[in-house]
Design a protein around this motif. Structure first.
Motif, short mmCIF file in Angstrom:
data_model
loop_
_atom_site.label_atom_id
_atom_site.label_comp_id
_atom_site.label_asym_id
_atom_site.label_seq_id
_atom_site.Cartn_x
_atom_site.Cartn_y
_atom_site.Cartn_z
N ASP A 285 0.85 -1.19 0.00
CA ASP A 285 0.00 0.00 0.00
C ASP A 285 0.89 1.25 0.00
N ASP A 286 0.26 2.42 0.06
CA ASP A 286 1.04 3.66 -0.07
C ASP A 286 2.04 3.84 1.07
N GLU A 287 1.66 3.39 2.29
CA GLU A 287 2.60 3.51 3.40
C GLU A 287 3.85 2.65 3.13
N ASP A 288 3.62 1.42 2.61
CA ASP A 288 4.76 0.56 2.27
C ASP A 288 5.63 1.24 1.21
N GLN B 99 10.83 -0.23 -9.53
CA GLN B 99 10.20 0.74 -10.45
C GLN B 99 8.73 0.36 -10.71
N LEU B 100 8.50 -0.93 -10.98
CA LEU B 100 7.13 -1.37 -11.32
C LEU B 100 6.15 -1.13 -10.18
N LEU B 101 6.65 -1.16 -8.95
CA LEU B 101 5.77 -0.97 -7.79
C LEU B 101 5.66 0.50 -7.38
N GLY B 102 6.48 1.35 -7.96
CA GLY B 102 6.45 2.77 -7.61
C GLY B 102 6.96 3.05 -6.20
N LEU B 103 8.05 2.36 -5.81
CA LEU B 103 8.59 2.57 -4.46
C LEU B 103 9.41 3.87 -4.43
N GLN B 104 9.49 4.48 -3.25
CA GLN B 104 10.26 5.72 -3.12
C GLN B 104 11.74 5.44 -3.46
N PRO B 105 12.42 6.47 -4.01
CA PRO B 105 13.74 6.21 -4.59
C PRO B 105 14.88 5.93 -3.60
N GLN B 106 14.77 6.41 -2.35
CA GLN B 106 15.91 6.22 -1.44
C GLN B 106 15.89 4.80 -0.88
#
Ligand code: CAA
Length: 389
Positions: free
Chosen positions: A64-67, A94-101
């Motif tokens: 989810d967005d928090e993850d 990238q496919l999951l849209g995770l934050q970059p850091q």
């Protein structure tokens, strides 16, 4: 601080082969596959699914967005990697849209990769309690048509979020692990199929289990009576049973019955998916958690991980209060309910279909694959991934 599995998801391709029909086609008594090996159905990966898409699809349903904000480490356990250099974890990130850091790496040691990932994740969380780690175990098991290993193929992935204060399972710290350089199963870089010394691999699996189990008992002071169930790496469902039977007589009758009954429940998903290498042990855990409705919180589950070559590990986890509320039982049931059977001829054609080996561009038909995330082709030697939703 408790550290462990906060979420767990699974994905298998939308097509499968019936093992009785595969046996008939190979002129083998069907009971050899369904009873002797212990497999009923085998997931088949279409060309539009690879280890990256399988992993991303498994993670998609739990994240989810928090993850997306908190995951700062992606560990991709696989022995079906798509690149000798770039890790599958970077694509999944990238496919999951995770934050970059975030860190993103691939871990390889045959079927042990995801277990290595989980143990690394525990260390990371101990140092960074606010963060979360995404651990993936994703593979396509290929031995070849008409080989002895064919009945033990499969395809799929498990995705887990490891965090502090986990909602599903706390991982305990009595781990025992073992490495020995043996050639029971391997895949040279020029081959898309595994090589295996089948009988030797079975023997070594049991030997590794016996060694880590004995050491675990001395280290932890725990024994079979302390385990509600033991989940195994399952190359095929009979394998773990063979290992369990070598130690079961240590336990009183009521414990023996419990472990054998729970073993059967822990193999239900694997029986219908096949070997998914790095994900197999965790698919077995999922099978137990999702199919045993009266499995109580607070109980301890033993886990045996084995990666040919070989590394083995025995460790334990304790189920957390209300863990059942955090499972994705319905969506996993949907995966099984909506799968389509393919004929042996269709399976053989799909098995032989590979991306061009000369690097030529290709566009794949993604409409035949209902998965959200698919491989749509290659351009300039680069795999092209699409999220259809
Ligand atoms: N009815 C019921 N059972 C029957 C039967 C029948 N008609 N015919 C045969 N069987 C039984 C046999 O008695 C045997 O049972 P036991 O092992 O309990 O004795 C079982 O079916 C299998 O028969 P075989 O041993 O003759 O099978 P095989 O030699 O053709 O192949 C295999 C079996 C070695 C597992 C092969 O499938 C293989 O090489 N698979 C890949 C390697 C593998 O999975 N190894 C597991 C350990 S390594 C690991 O875990 C890592 C990993 O993921 C690869």
């Amino acid at each position: 601080m408790k550290i462990g599995i906060d979420k767990i998801g699974f994905y298998a391709p939308h097509i499968y082969v019936d093992m009785e029909k595969l046996a008939e086609a190979r002129d083998i008594e069907p009971a050899k596959f369904t009873v002797g090996i212990g497999q009923s159905q085998m997931a088949v990966a279409p060309i539009t699914q690879d280890s990256v898409t399988l992993a991303a699809n498994a993670a998609l349903e739990i994240i989810d967005d928090e993850d997306r904000e908190k995951i700062d480490f992606v560990i991709f356990g696989s022995e079906s990697g798509i690149d000798h250099s770039k890790s599958g974890a970077v694509y999944v990130h990238q496919l999951l849209g995770l934050q970059p850091q975030a860190r993103a790496v691939e871990v390889k040691q045959a079927c042990y990769g995801a277990t290595a990932g989980i143990q690394m994740a525990k260390g990371h969380i101990a140092l960074n309690p606010e963060s979360k780690v995404l651990v993936l175990g994703s593979d396509i098991a290929r031995y070849g048509l008409n080989t002895a290993g064919e009945s033990t193929q499969g395809a799929g992935a498990v995705a887990m979020i490891i965090s502090a204060n986990p909602r599903i399972m706390e991982l305990e710290n009595h781990n025992v692990y073992l490495t020995n350089d043996i050639m029971d199963f391997w895949r040279p870089i020029y081959s898309d199929k595994a090589f295996v010394d089948g009988k030797f691999s079975n023997e070594q699996y049991i030997l590794f289990f016996n060694k880590v189990w004995e050491a675990f008992k001395s280290k932890s002071g725990l024994n079979l009576s302390d385990m509600e169930a033991i989940c195994y790496h399952l190359p095929y469902t009979k394998m773990g049973l063979k290992a369990l039977r070598t130690v079961i007589d240590e336990a009183p009758e009521e414990v023996r019955e419990r472990l054998l009954e729970n073993y059967q429940i822990s193999t239900q998903y694997n029986r219908n998916v096949g070997n998914i290498y790095t994900g197999s042990l965790y698919l077995s855990l999922l099978s137990l958690l999702e199919n045993k409705e009266d499995l109580k919180e607070g109980v301890r589950i033993g886990m045996f991980s084995y990666g040919s070559g070989a590394v083995g590990e025995f460790f334990t986890g304790v189920l957390q209060p209300n863990y059942r509320e955090h499972l994705h039982i319905e969506s996993h049931q949907r995966i099984f309910d909506t799968r389509k059977e393919v004929t042996i001829e269709e399976y053989e054609a799909i098995f032989e279909e590979t991306l061009p080996r000369d690097g030529a561009d290709i566009e794949l038909n993604i409409e035949q694959d209902p998965a959200s995330i698919v491989l749509s082709g290659t351009v300039d030697n680069k795999r092209q991934y699409v999220n259809k939703n």
